[in-house]
Scaffold this active site. Structure first.
Site, mmCIF file in Angstrom:
data_model
loop_
_atom_site.group_PDB
_atom_site.id
_atom_site.type_symbol
_atom_site.label_atom_id
_atom_site.label_comp_id
_atom_site.label_asym_id
_atom_site.label_seq_id
_atom_site.Cartn_x
_atom_site.Cartn_y
_atom_site.Cartn_z
ATOM 1 N N ARG A 1 4.573 0.699 -6.474
ATOM 2 C CA ARG A 1 4.484 -0.242 -5.347
ATOM 3 C C ARG A 1 3.369 -1.268 -5.525
ATOM 4 N NH1 ARG A 1 6.588 2.580 -0.442
ATOM 5 N NH2 ARG A 1 5.157 1.400 0.851
ATOM 6 N N LYS B 1 7.939 -11.090 -16.155
ATOM 7 C CA LYS B 1 7.581 -11.277 -14.749
ATOM 8 C C LYS B 1 6.390 -12.224 -14.615
ATOM 9 C CE LYS B 1 7.845 -10.618 -10.365
ATOM 10 N NZ LYS B 1 8.859 -11.430 -9.688
ATOM 11 N N ASN C 1 -1.130 1.678 6.321
ATOM 12 C CA ASN C 1 -0.321 0.610 5.705
ATOM 13 C C ASN C 1 0.107 -0.332 6.807
ATOM 14 O OD1 ASN C 1 -0.404 1.956 3.333
ATOM 15 N ND2 ASN C 1 1.759 2.502 3.264
ATOM 16 N N GLY C 2 0.231 -1.615 6.474
ATOM 17 C CA GLY C 2 0.674 -2.584 7.476
ATOM 18 C C GLY C 2 -0.471 -3.507 7.848
ATOM 19 N N LYS D 1 18.112 -18.705 -9.700
ATOM 20 C CA LYS D 1 18.404 -17.270 -9.536
ATOM 21 C C LYS D 1 19.635 -16.894 -10.343
ATOM 22 C CE LYS D 1 15.590 -16.265 -8.495
ATOM 23 N NZ LYS D 1 14.284 -16.743 -8.198
ATOM 24 N N HIS E 1 26.397 -40.131 -8.974
ATOM 25 C CA HIS E 1 25.709 -40.977 -9.958
ATOM 26 C C HIS E 1 25.777 -40.378 -11.358
ATOM 27 C CE1 HIS E 1 24.341 -43.653 -6.830
ATOM 28 N NE2 HIS E 1 24.000 -42.582 -6.118
ATOM 29 N N CYS F 1 0.833 -1.204 0.000
ATOM 30 C CA CYS F 1 0.000 0.000 0.000
ATOM 31 C C CYS F 1 0.868 1.255 0.000
ATOM 32 C CB CYS F 1 -0.870 0.013 1.242
ATOM 33 S SG CYS F 1 -1.868 -1.461 1.403
ATOM 34 N N GLU G 1 19.050 -17.032 -14.171
ATOM 35 C CA GLU G 1 18.157 -15.986 -14.681
ATOM 36 C C GLU G 1 18.869 -14.664 -14.890
ATOM 37 O OE1 GLU G 1 14.933 -16.339 -11.582
ATOM 38 O OE2 GLU G 1 13.680 -16.085 -13.335
ATOM 39 N N GLU H 1 16.646 -23.523 -6.359
ATOM 40 C CA GLU H 1 16.266 -22.110 -6.419
ATOM 41 C C GLU H 1 17.515 -21.224 -6.570
ATOM 42 O OE1 GLU H 1 13.794 -20.469 -7.022
ATOM 43 O OE2 GLU H 1 14.144 -18.484 -6.209
ATOM 44 N N TRP I 1 -3.130 -2.423 -1.556
ATOM 45 C CA TRP I 1 -2.771 -3.757 -2.065
ATOM 46 C C TRP I 1 -3.445 -4.732 -1.114
ATOM 47 C CZ3 TRP I 1 0.380 -5.818 -5.970
ATOM 48 C CH2 TRP I 1 0.826 -7.129 -5.786
HETATM 49 O O1 M6R Z 1 3.901 -15.878 -10.748
HETATM 50 P P1 M6R Z 1 4.359 -17.309 -10.565
HETATM 51 O O2 M6R Z 1 4.891 -17.567 -9.223
HETATM 52 O O3 M6R Z 1 3.292 -18.284 -10.929
HETATM 53 O O4 M6R Z 1 5.533 -17.477 -11.596
HETATM 54 C C1 M6R Z 1 6.150 -18.704 -11.791
HETATM 55 C C2 M6R Z 1 7.479 -18.550 -12.510
HETATM 56 O O5 M6R Z 1 7.293 -18.005 -13.769
HETATM 57 C C3 M6R Z 1 8.443 -17.647 -11.713
HETATM 58 O O6 M6R Z 1 8.641 -18.133 -10.426
HETATM 59 C C4 M6R Z 1 9.805 -17.544 -12.421
HETATM 60 O O7 M6R Z 1 10.447 -18.771 -12.382
HETATM 61 C C5 M6R Z 1 10.638 -16.441 -11.771
HETATM 62 N N1 M6R Z 1 11.231 -15.604 -12.760
HETATM 63 C C6 M6R Z 1 11.694 -16.959 -10.887
HETATM 64 O O8 M6R Z 1 12.587 -16.011 -10.444
#
Ligand code: M6R
Length: 602
Positions: free
Chosen positions: A27, A597, A99-100, A482, A501, A2, A485, A478, A75
């Site tokens: 935001r 995104k 907010n909060g 990261k 293996h 928010c 990406e 993960e 939000w």
């Molecule tokens: O909005 P979602 O969590 O459903 O998105 C899933 C993936 O597209 C998302 O997590 C993607 O892998 C990100 N870019 C990871 O950093």
């Protein structure tokens, strides 16, 4: 997340508020509203959706002369994004924006309802305005009533309140959510970040937690637990792009730093000493449920994988996890005693949404864990638990992963409680650990500087292996995602025990291994896996609370009391490492090539 703006002074207020709210659009929000008091005239406008809708509603209105005014972009966290739930919230003669999260709002709401007060919205915020009027109606001065109100609030808040009872005053308070006061030549502004006041105010005071007060005739009266206090203003920086990122270089960096705070919000009102409370789930939600299936993509899939260990270990419920795009086409066998969970930051991921629709067609009960209320996945699910991470702008997900994992951990404990499959000492241990996680997520200058230094050694090579065991295996996946990406370097996450293996054939000095070596989970096992790699000359970067001699680089973590606390601390390390490598390579950290995104196509 928010946004708040406020203005007291002689200028036209509608434009100041709308311009300010526009500066907070970055935001994220799903509704907006403003309230203005000029003399005895009170005006209030709200609209769902984009600010243009609010602009349209206010097009025939302009304020005149001296007055007080507040505005808000919301939000959704408590209640759907509707006009009634949009701020400012109205009492009989006062308005509030906030907010909060007011952690004890249900208890306060019940008390007020027992006094005969009706609530218009489903929000926690509305309790503030009714409490204020209750105290004022009982004889307190407006400021005393505000003080008494603030004393009753538990949780996080930045709040502004205006009232016909004091038409030339804005009341303010801050605890846990950001707010600042901007000073112009003849007027005073409030905002939840610098951007709305840049170009309007010349000086600023950033409120500290526990501070509150009021502004009357351009004079700010500031208080804390020790009474009225003096304060020192500082010049306002004028770089909007910088201000939007709260001074960080990238949104991703800002979001990594925010994790400690948002995790607190994710837990607020849900993690209590005596157990987990999830108001979103009606009584008996788990009756007849004997298994859980989770579908998700990307980072959300990794949080799901982590939770499978937790559901089975803590709640003793079978849990399978599938990548949504695979699930859709495998003709899965689905049984009605299975709860179908989807996880998504955006709530719009096409594959996850389609998987959910399939499960619904098969008659399964559905639950989504999502960051965006009213998104397609939330609307499509029987019920949803919001992660409360606030908008995530960096394409590489960070705080969404952290908060999803936290919600899933809470859910595992909740299921254990409901089914009676978790004993009291274990529940208590888990809750104690949960309450420690915000600390483990704090990014210290020393840690960031170390990863910055270390990153220069990892800009080449023929690949990275992130390795871990148990819940640290999904964390390894993960960490690798990261890095891939935003650095465009090849990285894989692997279960440490599986290296021998096959993948160990790749080991040489140009193979970089990021080893997640928690003290509390199979330390000796992973140690021998890393020793095997080291013996083949792989370059090892070990992340562990325990010193490890064979590491070429070593990042020593601080927490070693509980696997999940170690998990979250190591998560931050892998995020910062990816960030620093990407920066050194000159990549676009927030908008990496070829990625979006929200992936709304198959
Ligand atoms: O909005 P979602 O969590 O459903 O998105 C899933 C993936 O597209 C998302 O997590 C993607 O892998 C990100 N870019 C990871 O950093």
């Amino acid at each position: 997340m928010c946004g708040i703006v406020g203005y007291i002074g002689p200028k036209e207020k509608k434009e100041i508020l709308l311009e300010g709210l526009q500066e907070l659009e970055y935001r994220g929000y799903d509704s907006a509203g403003i309230a203005v008091i000029e003399g005895d005239k009170l005006h209030n406008f709200k609209a769902v959706g984009k600010l243009e809708n609010l602009r349209e509603k206010t097009k025939n209105y302009a304020s005149e002369g001296f007055g007080v005014s507040i505005g808000h972009t919301r939000w959704a966290t408590h209640g759907k994004p509707t006009e009634l739930n949009a701020h400012p919230h109205l009492g009989a003669y006062s308005y509030v924006v906030h907010n909060g999260i007011i952690e004890n709002y249900q208890e306060l709401k019940k008390e007020l309802q027992e006094d005969g007060i009706s609530f218009l919205s489903q929000t926690d915020t509305e309790t503030i305005v009714h409490l204020f009027e209750k105290y004022h109606n009982a004889g307190a001065t407006p400021f005393e009533a505000f003080q008494k109100t603030i004393e009753r609030l538990e949780g996080a808040y930045a709040t502004l309140l205006i009232s016909e009872a004091a038409p030339e005053t804005i009341f303010f308070a801050k605890n846990g959510s950001p707010m600042l006061i901007g000073f112009g030549a003849e007027d005073v502004y409030f905002a939840s970040s610098d951007t709305p006041i840049i170009g309007k105010a010349n000086e600023v005071y950033y409120l500290e937690d526990g501070e509150y007060g009021y502004v009357e005739n351009s004079t700010v009266h500031l208080f804390d637990a020790n009474g009225e206090k003096t304060f020192v203003k500082q010049p306002l920086i004028a770089d909007k792009a910088m201000a939007q990122k709260d001074g960080y270089r990238f949104f991703m960096e800002k979001e990594i730093y925010e994790q400690s705070r948002v995790m607190g919000e994710t837990m607020m009102g849900r993690v209590l000493e005596e157990g987990i409370v999830l108001d979103e789930l009606e009584e008996g939600f788990f009756d007849g449920i004997n298994a859980i299936k989770i579908c998700a993509c990307g980072t959300s899939y990794h949080s799901a994988l982590t939770s499978a260990y937790l559901f089975e270990r803590l709640a003793k419920v079978r849990c399978d996890v599938e990548i949504a795009s695979e699930f859709r086409y495998k003709e899965p066998l689905l049984t009605k005693d299975t709860l179908f969970i989807t996880i998504s930051q955006s709530g719009e991921t096409a594959d996850t949404l389609e998987a959910l629709k399939m499960a619904k067609r098969a008659g399964l009960k559905s639950l989504s864990i999502c960051n965006v209320d009213n998104s397609s996945i939330v609307r499509e699910s029987d019920t949803a638990i919001l992660t409360r991470a606030g908008i995530e702008k960096g394409v590489a997900s960070t705080k969404a992963f952290a908060t999803q994992t936290m919600v899933l951990w809470m859910l595992a404990l909740y299921v254990g409680q409901q089914k009676g499959t978790i004993d009291q000492p274990t529940l208590k241990q888990e809750i104690d650990a949960m309450l420690h996680t915000p600390k483990a997520l704090v990014v210290t200058d020393a840690l960031h500087a170390k990863l910055h230094r270390l990153s220069k050694r990892y800009l080449h090579g023929h690949g990275f292996f992130f390795i871990g065991r148990d819940i640290f295996y999904p964390l390894a996946l993960e960490g690798a995602l990261k890095l891939k990406e935003i650095s465009y370097l090849h990285a894989e996450g692997y279960p440490a025990g599986e290296m021998k293996h096959g993948p160990i054939a790749l080991a040489d000095s140009e193979l970089f291994t990021i080893a997640l070596m928690p003290k509390t989970m199979h330390y000796d096992k992973i140690k021998s896996n890393v020793e095997e790699l080291s013996a083949r000359d792989a370059t090892i970067c070990a992340i562990s609370p325990l010193p490890f001699d064979l590491a070429d680089d070593f990042v020593q973590t601080t927490y070693s009391s509980h696997p999940m606390v170690e998990f979250f601390e190591m998560m931050v390390v892998t995020q910062l490492l990816a960030l620093e490598i990407s920066v050194r390579l000159g990549n676009d950290v927030d908008m990496p090539r070829n990625l979006a995104k929200s992936v709304t196509v198959e």
